[in-house]
Design an enzyme around this catalytic site. Structure first.
Site, PDB file in Angstrom:
ATOM      1  N   ASP A   1      -7.508   3.783   9.086  1.00 43.64           N
ATOM      2  CA  ASP A   1      -7.581   3.624   8.153  1.00 43.64           C
ATOM      3  C   ASP A   1      -8.960   3.768   7.200  1.00 43.64           C
ATOM      4  OD1 ASP A   1      -5.482   1.344   7.195  1.00 43.64           O
ATOM      5  OD2 ASP A   1      -5.315   0.964   9.113  1.00 43.64           O
TER       6      ASP A   1
ATOM      7  N   ARG B   1       0.704  -0.961   0.443  1.00 44.41           N
ATOM      8  CA  ARG B   1       0.026  -0.109  -0.092  1.00 44.41           C
ATOM      9  C   ARG B   1       1.363   1.116   0.058  1.00 44.41           C
ATOM     10  NH1 ARG B   1      -4.808  -0.691   3.080  1.00 44.41           N
ATOM     11  NH2 ARG B   1      -3.738  -2.373   3.867  1.00 44.41           N
ATOM     12  N   TYR B   2       2.055   0.745   0.693  1.00 42.74           N
ATOM     13  CA  TYR B   2       3.048   2.719   0.490  1.00 42.74           C
ATOM     14  C   TYR B   2       4.204   2.044  -0.132  1.00 42.74           C
ATOM     15  CZ  TYR B   2       0.229   2.780   4.656  1.00 42.74           C
ATOM     16  OH  TYR B   2      -1.947   3.319   5.716  1.00 42.74           O
TER      17      TYR B   2
ATOM     18  N   ARG C   1       6.845  -0.446   2.388  1.00 43.47           N
ATOM     19  CA  ARG C   1       6.614  -1.185   3.608  1.00 43.47           C
ATOM     20  C   ARG C   1       5.502  -2.283   2.293  1.00 43.47           C
ATOM     21  NH1 ARG C   1       5.198   3.382   5.129  1.00 43.47           N
ATOM     22  NH2 ARG C   1       3.318   3.823   5.850  1.00 43.47           N
TER      23      ARG C   1
ATOM     24  N   CYS D   1     -11.047 -12.265  17.330  1.00 45.45           N
ATOM     25  CA  CYS D   1     -11.969 -11.544  17.473  1.00 45.45           C
ATOM     26  C   CYS D   1     -12.559 -11.090  17.580  1.00 45.45           C
ATOM     27  CB  CYS D   1     -10.944  -9.834  17.811  1.00 45.45           C
ATOM     28  SG  CYS D   1      -8.742 -10.820  18.127  1.00 45.45           S
TER      29      CYS D   1
ATOM     30  N   LYS E   1      -3.170   4.773   6.195  1.00 48.79           N
ATOM     31  CA  LYS E   1      -4.072   4.793   8.141  1.00 48.79           C
ATOM     32  C   LYS E   1      -3.771   6.770   8.045  1.00 48.79           C
ATOM     33  CE  LYS E   1      -2.728   1.617  10.499  1.00 48.79           C
ATOM     34  NZ  LYS E   1      -1.723   0.563   8.863  1.00 48.79           N
TER      35      LYS E   1
ATOM     36  N   ARG F   1      -9.978  -8.087   9.538  1.00 45.77           N
ATOM     37  CA  ARG F   1     -10.325  -9.548   8.785  1.00 45.77           C
ATOM     38  C   ARG F   1     -11.177 -10.478   8.529  1.00 45.77           C
ATOM     39  NH1 ARG F   1      -3.840  -7.875   8.425  1.00 45.77           N
ATOM     40  NH2 ARG F   1      -3.348  -6.197   6.747  1.00 45.77           N
TER      41      ARG F   1
ATOM     42  N   ASP G   1     -12.648  -0.092  12.531  1.00 45.33           N
ATOM     43  CA  ASP G   1     -12.465  -0.459  11.691  1.00 45.33           C
ATOM     44  C   ASP G   1     -14.705  -0.932  11.067  1.00 45.33           C
ATOM     45  OD1 ASP G   1     -10.111  -0.043  10.460  1.00 45.33           O
ATOM     46  OD2 ASP G   1      -9.401  -2.034  10.938  1.00 45.33           O
TER      47      ASP G   1
ATOM     48  N   CYS H   1     -12.585  -8.233  14.440  1.00 43.85           N
ATOM     49  CA  CYS H   1     -11.346  -8.135  13.875  1.00 43.85           C
ATOM     50  C   CYS H   1     -11.807  -7.879  12.603  1.00 43.85           C
ATOM     51  CB  CYS H   1     -11.201  -9.666  13.558  1.00 43.85           C
ATOM     52  SG  CYS H   1      -9.982 -10.243  12.416  1.00 43.85           S
TER      53      CYS H   1
ATOM     54  N   CYS I   1      -5.327 -17.884  13.900  1.00 45.90           N
ATOM     55  CA  CYS I   1      -5.030 -16.593  14.529  1.00 45.90           C
ATOM     56  C   CYS I   1      -5.334 -17.690  16.175  1.00 45.90           C
ATOM     57  CB  CYS I   1      -6.109 -16.106  14.976  1.00 45.90           C
ATOM     58  SG  CYS I   1      -6.318 -14.444  14.086  1.00 45.90           S
TER      59      CYS I   1
END
Ligand code: SF4
Length: 352
Positions: free
Chosen positions: A310, A90-91, A94, A107, A317, A112, A273, A110, A103
């Site tokens: 985000d 995205r950037y 990185r 959560c 972000k 994702r 999100d 989450c 996981c």
């Protein structure tokens, strides 16, 4: 004492963590989104408290079936920036490298949640990982690789060592950052062997640990974090601002102080999100800003995370914390930590 993770609604009901009368609705939630509550987190839940902040994060809730406006399966727009499987670029400097889609705990908020959990591909295939590494090798502007998922620390030390060695061999990659909830969810997994596997010769390795409530920092979790910090891995935190979990001044203060005491520098406080079925856990931005402003007046600068959103659609972000600077009559007006305003004349000598 529960020894294995709770993975079904029946188990959650048996252990008194979910109400039997909501079984049918919770089964529908569990069919759609993964459920796992490991022993370390189940032990923190007070079954007598229907609004327990640990339960709110991990025990399914019928409201997850309600999808509200704006919520979507890819709320932060990963797909729009994925040049090869497993990589999000995205950037410019990185990339995310998504090694696994499972996981240690799932959560309920989450971002994702539509991509992780049983029934989804569990990890990058050997071939896909090779192509992802080729992509990173071929892009000399990639300075930092962020291992995420899912949770990369559910992988065995052997698998992690292979990935770290491959990244260590790429000259232009200088920093490897690992995002994980394992030190809290399964602290014993952070074994000396796993910590050794995270070494990458010649690179700076950071760990960003996901923690939302001070109670998650149990003795075992603190020891797991110490094993990482003692091995020379700087620790950062990422937390999500969650309604009924940490959206009050006292809890946020306790969380940030506990993190710093554990040598974990508060890094990001994420605004929730727009993941499907999570509106009951989101706060509004105005109250988030008020909390962050209160935190600045109350606790050390070391304890200040950056409050970020985000931007939906994959735009990255942005900090969304309160603004302390305005302009009036040609001067700046700066708010102090108590909310009082002070004029500041920007006085500089012109450069020759
Ligand atoms: S650990 Fe991270 S990726 Fe896994 S369920 Fe929680 S928020 Fe999602």
């Amino acid at each position: 004492m529960q020894e294995a993770p709770l993975r079904t609604v029946t188990q959650l009901i048996e252990y008194g963590l979910a109400p039997a009368e909501e079984r049918a609705e919770l089964e529908k939630v569990a069919q759609r989104y993964a459920v796992t509550v490991p022993p370390a987190l189940a032990a923190l839940i007070d079954p007598a408290n229907s609004s327990d902040p640990i339960a709110r994060q991990f025990v399914p809730d019928g409201r997850e079936l309600e999808i509200t406006g704006g919520e979507n399966a890819d709320p932060i727009g990963d797909d729009a920036h994925s040049p090869v499987e497993g990589v999000v670029h995205r950037y410019p400097d990185r990339v995310l490298l998504k090694l696994v889609h499972v996981c240690a705990v799932y959560c309920r908020f989450c971002f994702r949640r539509e991509m992780v959990g049983p029934g989804k591909p569990t990890m990058l295939s050997k071939d896909a990982l090779a192509k992802a590494l080729d992509y990173i090798r071929a892009h000399g502007d990639i300075w930092e690789v962020i291992l995420t998922g899912g949770d990369p620390l559910v992988l065995s030390p052997r698998r992690l060592r292979e990935v770290m060695n491959a990244l260590a061999a790429i000259e232009h990659v200088r920093v490897i950052r690992i995002h994980t909830r394992v030190p809290v969810a399964e602290p014993d997994r952070i074994s000396p062997e796993l910590v050794r596997a995270l070494k990458a010769k010649g690179k700076a390795v950071y760990a960003a640990i996901h923690i939302n409530h001070p109670r998650e920092l149990t003795k075992a979790a603190r020891q797991a974090c110490s094993r990482l910090a003692d091995a020379g891995i700087p620790l950062l935190s990422q937390s999500v601002l969650l309604a009924g979990v940490n959206d009050d001044e006292r809890t946020l203060t306790d969380l940030m102080r506990a993190l710093v005491e554990c040598r974990i520098k508060p890094y990001y406080l994420h605004h929730g999100d727009l993941a499907p079925g999570t509106s009951h856990l989101r706060t509004d931005i105005a109250s988030g800003q008020e909390l962050v402003r209160a935190l600045r007046g109350r606790v050390s600068g070391l304890c200040q995370p950056t409050y970020v959103l985000d931007i939906p659609g994959g735009y990255g972000k942005s900090p969304i914390g309160p603004n302390y600077v305005s302009r009036s009559a040609g001067e700046y007006v700066i708010d102090d930590y108590q909310g009082e305003r002070h004029r500041y004349a920007d006085s500089v000598t012109a450069r020759s």
